[in-house]
Design an enzyme around this catalytic site. Structure first.
Site, PDB file in Angstrom:
ATOM      1  N   LYS A  56       0.876  -0.923   0.253  1.00 62.26           N
ATOM      2  CA  LYS A  56       0.270   0.148   0.385  1.00 62.26           C
ATOM      3  C   LYS A  56       0.892   1.038  -0.217  1.00 62.26           C
ATOM      4  CE  LYS A  56      -3.660  -0.513   0.082  1.00 62.26           C
ATOM      5  NZ  LYS A  56      -4.643  -1.074  -0.111  1.00 62.26           N
ATOM      6  N   SER A 103      -2.599 -12.064   4.590  1.00 63.42           N
ATOM      7  CA  SER A 103      -2.904 -12.074   3.291  1.00 63.42           C
ATOM      8  C   SER A 103      -1.345 -12.809   2.705  1.00 63.42           C
ATOM      9  CB  SER A 103      -3.748 -10.673   3.057  1.00 63.42           C
ATOM     10  OG  SER A 103      -2.673 -10.148   2.768  1.00 63.42           O
TER      11      SER A 103
END
Ligand code: PMP
Length: 497
Positions: free
Chosen positions: A43, A285
């Protein structure tokens, strides 16, 4: 290696690394390690992409506050970008995401507004919209902002193409949160590496794409309706309770070739195995994406090349279930190792070092200036609470925490600080102090000229209510919150009860 002008220039160009132990035989399995970004996640790319696009388009004004709803990694990336560029940042985050994330963002200077877990991802999003409108803040809107997908097309996708165009890539495996990675990368792969299949993973208990049920688009009171198949799941950062626009775009364009459901426990297992067997440290994840990739590997032709995204670092999950079986204290095996040599053990004192022969031990000489200094400091009526302390000592930190909680002003004489180094002044003060009190340890706490003792004596004096009257006599008010327990301020390894 270039020299960088600022930290933001180091975002991206993450390595694709081959797995040697976990790859099934006959398959070349690679992972793209996004933890190599400066704040440890994929991100960081989005944060830079969204802010720079908003600067270019003029939607973000110099000094304007930036706000975003995020499960954490976006907030951490934004906190870095905003810190470097000088924008104030407010992050809205559901309370159920790991606390490390909150602390990291605050450390970088951001403010955090929590929303109730029960209100889910869509609730935290609606709160960010509400705050942005009210205060005229710049809302990043990562779930629908094309700059999110664009930065992945420009950077992530290009890196993958460069790394694999000569050796070839049969499958690219990812999960989705906003779908920025998915849309931005698959768009480029379909153009530049058209033989590469795009594989999308999602939690097996919360199959939004796999269900084939379209995302309802009603918005009630600013809150998007949840997808009917959404269930809370373990993979922080994956599948929010709705299919975001960027994800839906990839779906509509038919860029997704396969959807693989992944179990939460299997995701944790894969994250742990990546760490212990490959030395690659990723979050839940990442484990989940690898779990999906390994499942895919069972179904594909030998000789295939597979690349799997690992979105972030595992360090972000220390307080979560990912680490719940990781011991804090020594395990049985470790105790056995400790006991295999005689000294520095917990089950018995170390044997004394051999006595030096014929060297008389000189009694420490007391320096008169140091003794005067101690005398003056402890009897200073302007600062009647004094702690002789060491900067690095955890007992000293504990007393400081207690004084802070109680709102007690005190003077800290940090004997190991630079100010006390010249001519071993700290050492001389300590010798004079020890001779005066007969105590060899630090900290030593004085109130109104009288010795209370060390850390635990001070805690005991508080609990036994003998300390409070001393403060009261000096006109110092204490402000303990109900249930205040001094011993809780000790670091855990020092707590004896
Ligand atoms: N994993 C983690 C840990 C994340 O924080 C995110 C972003 N929410 C993702 C995966 C998914 O990335 P994207 O938003 O680009 O779909």
């Amino acid at each position: 290696m270039p020299v960088y002008n600022n930290i933001l220039e180091t975002i991206g160009r993450t390595p694709a690394v081959r797995l040697n132990r976990l790859a099934p035989e006959g398959i070349e399995l690679y992972v793209k390690v996004e933890a190599a970004n400066p704040m440890g996640s994929v991100k960081d790319r989005l944060a830079l992409g969204v802010i720079e696009e908003a600067e270019r388009s003029g939607r973000l004004r110099p000094g304007q506050t930036v706000i975003e709803a995020t499960s954490g990694n976006t907030g951490i990336g934004l906190a870095m970008v905003c810190a470097q560029k000088g924008y104030p940042l407010v992050v809205v985050m559901a309370e159920n995401f790991s606390v490390e994330r909150r602390k990291l963002m605050r450390f970088l200077g951001a403010k955090i507004v929590l929303t109730p877990a029960a209100e889910k991802g869509s609730g935290m999003l609606a709160k960010a919209v509400e705050l942005a409108e009210k205060h005229d803040w710049f809302l990043c809107q990562q779930f629908e902002n094309e700059a999110n997908a664009d930065v992945h097309s420009r950077t992530t996708a290009r890196e993958i193409v460069e790394d694999f165009e000569t050796i070839g890539l049969d499958y690219w495996v990812t999960g989705f949160g906003t779908g920025g990675t998915l849309k931005g990368v698959s768009r480029v792969l379909k153009d530049k590496l058209p033989d590469t299949k795009v594989v999308v993973c999602e939690p097996d208990n919360s199959q939004l794409l796999g269900s084939g049920i379209p995302q309802p688009r009603e918005v009630v009171d600013g809150v998007t309706t949840s997808h009917p198949n959404f269930r809370p799941h373990l993979m922080q950062g994956w599948s929010p309770d709705f299919v975001a626009k960027l994800t839906e775009d990839a779906l509509k364009e038919q860029w997704i070739d396969r959807i693989v459901p992944v179990g939460g426990q299997r995701a944790l297992e894969c994250s742990r195995e990546l760490a212990s067997q490959e030395g690659i440290f990723t979050g839940i994840s990442g484990g989940a994406t690898l779990a999906g990739a390994l499942r895919l590997c069972e179904q594909i032709e030998p000789g295939s090349k597979v690349l799997c995204m690992l979105p972030d670092t595992g360090e972000r999950y220390l307080s979560t279930t990912l680490f719940e079986d990781i011991a804090v204290d020594m395990t049985e095996d470790e105790v056995a190792i400790s006991k295999s040599t005689p000294r520095f053990r917990f089950d018995r004192p170390s044997p004394p070092p051999p006595k030096p022969t014929n060297t008389p031990v000189a009694a420490p000489t007391i320096c008169p200036e140091a003794d005067d200094y101690v005398q003056t400091v402890i009897n200073d009526t302007d600062q009647p609470v004094v702690m002789f302390s060491l900067e690095w000592c955890e007992f000293c930190w504990s007393v400081r925490r207690m004084f802070k909680e109680l709102g007690i002003p005190y003077r800290s004489i940090d004997l190991d600080s630079v100010a006390y180094q010249d001519g071993n002044w700290g050492g001389r003060v300590r010798t004079a102090l020890n001779a005066r009190t007969g105590m060899a340890t630090i900290p030593q706490i004085f109130v109104g000229g009288e010795l209370i003792g060390g850390c635990t004596e001070t805690f005991d004096a508080y609990e036994g209510r003998t300390l409070q009257p001393r403060f009261a006599a000096l006109g110092i008010e204490t402000t303990a919150t109900p249930g205040f327990e001094p011993y809780s301020f000790l670091p855990k390894w020092l707590q004896t009860r």
